[in-house]
Design a protein around this motif. Structure first.
Motif, PDB file in Angstrom:
ATOM      1  N   ASN A  58      54.361  57.219  13.493  1.00 38.70           N
ATOM      2  CA  ASN A  58      54.903  56.030  12.642  1.00 38.70           C
ATOM      3  C   ASN A  58      55.859  55.490  13.687  1.00 38.70           C
ATOM      4  N   ALA A  59      56.629  55.999  14.657  1.00 37.13           N
ATOM      5  CA  ALA A  59      57.289  55.598  15.675  1.00 37.13           C
ATOM      6  C   ALA A  59      56.281  54.576  16.610  1.00 37.13           C
ATOM      7  N   LEU A  60      55.218  54.772  16.928  1.00 29.81           N
ATOM      8  CA  LEU A  60      54.312  54.002  17.574  1.00 29.81           C
ATOM      9  C   LEU A  60      54.052  52.696  16.911  1.00 29.81           C
ATOM     10  N   PHE A  61      53.546  52.667  15.678  1.00 30.85           N
ATOM     11  CA  PHE A  61      53.310  51.537  14.863  1.00 30.85           C
ATOM     12  C   PHE A  61      54.236  50.585  14.542  1.00 30.85           C
ATOM     13  N   SER A  62      55.526  51.429  14.543  1.00 32.34           N
ATOM     14  CA  SER A  62      56.703  50.488  14.275  1.00 32.34           C
ATOM     15  C   SER A  62      57.118  49.688  15.554  1.00 32.34           C
ATOM     16  N   THR A  63      56.953  50.563  16.883  1.00 30.56           N
ATOM     17  CA  THR A  63      57.168  49.773  17.859  1.00 30.56           C
ATOM     18  C   THR A  63      56.018  48.602  18.194  1.00 30.56           C
ATOM     19  N   ILE A  64      54.809  48.718  17.882  1.00 31.67           N
ATOM     20  CA  ILE A  64      53.843  47.592  18.010  1.00 31.67           C
ATOM     21  C   ILE A  64      54.140  46.457  16.962  1.00 31.67           C
TER      22      ILE A  64
END
Length: 198
Positions: A58-64
């Motif tokens: 979730n953090a990865l896609f939010s950062t992207i």
């Protein structure tokens, strides 16, 4: 002082790391650089399949999605004027509105307001953040550059670059804490409503 992760990088995963970067670029191209997160169900599925933590994904896609936050802040230059707006969306006794746009030669500045019934809702519990996306034939970068408010009302200032000079769709997504985005809605806006009449 201990070694950093970068100090320990020996290049053994470089080919995979390059592929990750290439895939992020390909994702941007396929999505026309519009933000969109996988559903919680998809994140659960992938976390199980690839033995990863869902919150990390979730953090990865939010950062992207938040690439614009990492770009240098555009400073609006060449003020042309301010146009009042009357764009509203009401949901769950909360009123979301675009109240004004300032036109500059190199950017546009949108003012976004959120208001609620103070006896029923506290806008700070949980903390809410907003993502604003501009969709048109041009690729726009949206940056949140200011905000203020209290329990019942918030005001946000977004800088859009380049300047809006066409019909666009303005999309808003709301995030509660670290959770997924909810309450998506949008306005279709004619350029005449956004541009100063000469």
């Amino acid at each position: 002082m201990g070694d950093s992760n970068q100090d320990r990088y020996d290049g053994s995963t470089e080919s995979i790391d390059r592929e990750i970067c290439a895939l992020i670029q390909k994702r941007k191209q396929l999505s026309n650089e519009q933000t969109a997160s996988p559903t919680p169900e998809k994140l659960n599925e992938w976390a199980h399949t690839y033995e990863l933590e869902k919150e990390m994904l979730n953090a990865l896609f939010s950062t992207i999605e938040s690439e614009g936050d990492f770009k240098p802040i555009v400073k609006p230059k060449g003020y042309l004027g301010t146009v009042p707006l009357s764009l509203f969306h009401e949901e769950n006794e909360i009123i979301y509105s675009l109240t004004a746009i300032q036109s500059y030669k190199n950017a546009s500045v949108l003012f976004f307001q959120v208001a609620s019934n103070p006896q029923k809702q506290n806008l700070q519990e949980p903390m809410r953040t907003f993502e604003l996306t501009i969709k048109g034939t041009t690729s726009y970068v949206t940056q949140l550059t200011g905000g203020s408010g209290g329990d019942a009302m918030f005001n946000h200032r977004f800088v859009i670059s380049p300047a809006i000079k066409e019909d666009v769709t303005i999309s808003v997504r709301e995030r509660f804490g670290e959770g997924e985005c909810v309450t998506p809605f949008e306005w279709k806006v004619d350029k005449q409503a956004l541009i100063m009449n000469k």
